[in-house]
Design a protein around this motif. Structure first.
Motif, mmCIF file in Angstrom:
data_model
loop_
_atom_site.group_PDB
_atom_site.id
_atom_site.type_symbol
_atom_site.label_atom_id
_atom_site.label_comp_id
_atom_site.label_asym_id
_atom_site.label_seq_id
_atom_site.Cartn_x
_atom_site.Cartn_y
_atom_site.Cartn_z
ATOM 1 N N THR A 39 45.561 40.989 36.203
ATOM 2 C CA THR A 39 47.161 41.482 36.527
ATOM 3 C C THR A 39 47.326 42.481 35.498
ATOM 4 N N ARG A 40 46.962 42.540 34.412
ATOM 5 C CA ARG A 40 47.323 43.276 33.071
ATOM 6 C C ARG A 40 46.893 45.085 33.824
ATOM 7 N N CYS A 41 45.903 45.144 34.518
ATOM 8 C CA CYS A 41 45.549 46.320 34.885
ATOM 9 C C CYS A 41 45.473 46.655 36.580
ATOM 10 N N HIS A 42 45.340 45.545 37.247
ATOM 11 C CA HIS A 42 45.319 45.877 38.697
ATOM 12 C C HIS A 42 46.496 44.895 39.333
ATOM 13 N N ASP A 43 46.904 45.675 40.711
ATOM 14 C CA ASP A 43 47.963 45.171 41.305
ATOM 15 C C ASP A 43 47.072 44.171 42.303
ATOM 16 N N VAL A 44 47.222 42.834 42.166
ATOM 17 C CA VAL A 44 46.335 41.883 42.838
ATOM 18 C C VAL A 44 47.109 41.159 44.000
ATOM 19 N N GLU A 45 48.322 41.428 44.252
ATOM 20 C CA GLU A 45 48.942 40.804 45.329
ATOM 21 C C GLU A 45 48.690 41.361 46.711
ATOM 22 N N PRO A 46 48.638 40.513 47.824
ATOM 23 C CA PRO A 46 48.346 41.115 48.980
ATOM 24 C C PRO A 46 49.538 41.919 49.543
ATOM 25 N N GLY A 47 49.419 43.136 50.184
ATOM 26 C CA GLY A 47 50.367 43.976 50.338
ATOM 27 C C GLY A 47 50.756 44.924 49.117
ATOM 28 N N GLY A 48 50.279 44.696 48.011
ATOM 29 C CA GLY A 48 50.633 45.316 46.999
ATOM 30 C C GLY A 48 50.378 46.986 46.962
ATOM 31 N N GLN A 49 50.780 47.548 45.885
ATOM 32 C CA GLN A 49 50.802 49.114 45.927
ATOM 33 C C GLN A 49 49.137 49.601 45.991
ATOM 34 N N PHE A 50 49.105 50.332 46.931
ATOM 35 C CA PHE A 50 47.477 50.709 47.330
ATOM 36 C C PHE A 50 47.510 51.963 46.450
ATOM 37 N N LYS A 51 46.746 51.765 45.205
ATOM 38 C CA LYS A 51 46.473 52.831 44.290
ATOM 39 C C LYS A 51 44.936 52.860 43.786
ATOM 40 N N MET A 52 44.594 54.012 43.249
ATOM 41 C CA MET A 52 43.183 54.223 42.971
ATOM 42 C C MET A 52 42.846 54.003 41.500
ATOM 43 N N HIS A 53 43.688 54.259 40.457
ATOM 44 C CA HIS A 53 43.381 54.146 39.062
ATOM 45 C C HIS A 53 44.436 53.437 38.179
ATOM 46 N N PRO A 54 44.179 52.255 37.801
ATOM 47 C CA PRO A 54 42.852 51.343 38.276
ATOM 48 C C PRO A 54 43.087 50.999 39.695
ATOM 49 N N PRO A 55 42.011 50.633 40.409
ATOM 50 C CA PRO A 55 42.417 50.468 41.782
ATOM 51 C C PRO A 55 43.042 49.100 42.387
ATOM 52 N N SER A 56 43.866 49.044 42.992
ATOM 53 C CA SER A 56 44.484 47.759 43.276
ATOM 54 C C SER A 56 43.606 46.873 43.969
ATOM 55 N N PHE A 57 43.758 45.630 44.136
ATOM 56 C CA PHE A 57 42.750 44.723 44.858
ATOM 57 C C PHE A 57 42.791 45.157 46.295
ATOM 58 N N ALA A 58 43.855 45.669 47.058
ATOM 59 C CA ALA A 58 43.896 45.934 48.356
ATOM 60 C C ALA A 58 42.905 47.305 48.385
ATOM 61 N N ALA A 59 43.011 48.291 47.646
ATOM 62 C CA ALA A 59 42.140 49.321 47.733
ATOM 63 C C ALA A 59 40.731 48.874 47.606
ATOM 64 N N ILE A 60 40.319 48.149 46.622
ATOM 65 C CA ILE A 60 39.034 47.560 46.393
ATOM 66 C C ILE A 60 38.445 46.857 47.708
ATOM 67 N N ALA A 61 39.374 46.123 48.352
ATOM 68 C CA ALA A 61 38.906 45.516 49.552
ATOM 69 C C ALA A 61 38.438 46.465 50.680
ATOM 70 N N VAL A 62 39.252 47.717 50.752
ATOM 71 C CA VAL A 62 38.969 48.500 51.749
ATOM 72 C C VAL A 62 37.688 49.442 51.413
ATOM 73 N N PHE A 63 37.438 49.915 50.098
ATOM 74 C CA PHE A 63 36.640 50.622 49.931
ATOM 75 C C PHE A 63 35.224 50.284 49.358
ATOM 76 N N ARG A 64 35.266 48.903 49.005
ATOM 77 C CA ARG A 64 34.048 48.411 48.398
ATOM 78 C C ARG A 64 33.595 47.084 49.312
ATOM 79 N N SER A 65 32.084 46.866 49.317
ATOM 80 C CA SER A 65 31.503 45.576 50.044
ATOM 81 C C SER A 65 31.580 44.618 49.116
ATOM 82 N N SER A 66 31.537 43.385 49.524
ATOM 83 C CA SER A 66 31.446 42.213 48.752
ATOM 84 C C SER A 66 30.353 42.175 47.631
#
Length: 107
Positions: A39-66
């Motif tokens: 959480t120091r750098c990433h928004d890790v919550e469900p429905g959190g702010q969709f951002k790219m720098h650094p990416p939110s976990f929601a953005a990572i989930a959409v753009f990266r494979s497991s």
């Protein structure tokens, strides 16, 4: 520098190809780990702010494979400021984080 990059790529490739050897991750445990370590750098919550720098976990989930998520946690790219938390976390912890991040794709 070239040998360091080669070693990095070889390690990432072996981790991705061996990723199936890890136990299935627990998204609930992954959420707790994310709140503690990320959480120091990433928004890790469900429905959190969709951002790219650094990416939110929601953005990572959409753009990266497991597999890509697992590789980036275990071997952060050399040109980013993400800490080397893979030295602190167990393989199961990493699987839990991956499971949590992937679970955010449907939120």
């Amino acid at each position: 520098m070239r040998s360091l990059r080669s070693a990095f790529l070889a390690g990432t490739l072996s981790l991705v190809t061996c990723g199936a050897m890890y136990a299935q991750g627990n998204p609930d445990s992954g959420r707790d780990l994310a709140r503690e370590w990320c959480t120091r750098c990433h928004d890790v919550e469900p429905g959190g702010q969709f951002k790219m720098h650094p990416p939110s976990f929601a953005a990572i989930a959409v753009f990266r494979s497991s597999d890509q998520i697992l590789a980036r946690i275990a071997f952060p790219p050399l040109h980013v400021s993400m800490p080397q938390i893979a030295y602190i976390l167990t393989p199961q912890n990493i699987d839990d984080l991956v499971a949590y991040i992937v679970s955010l794709e449907s939120d």
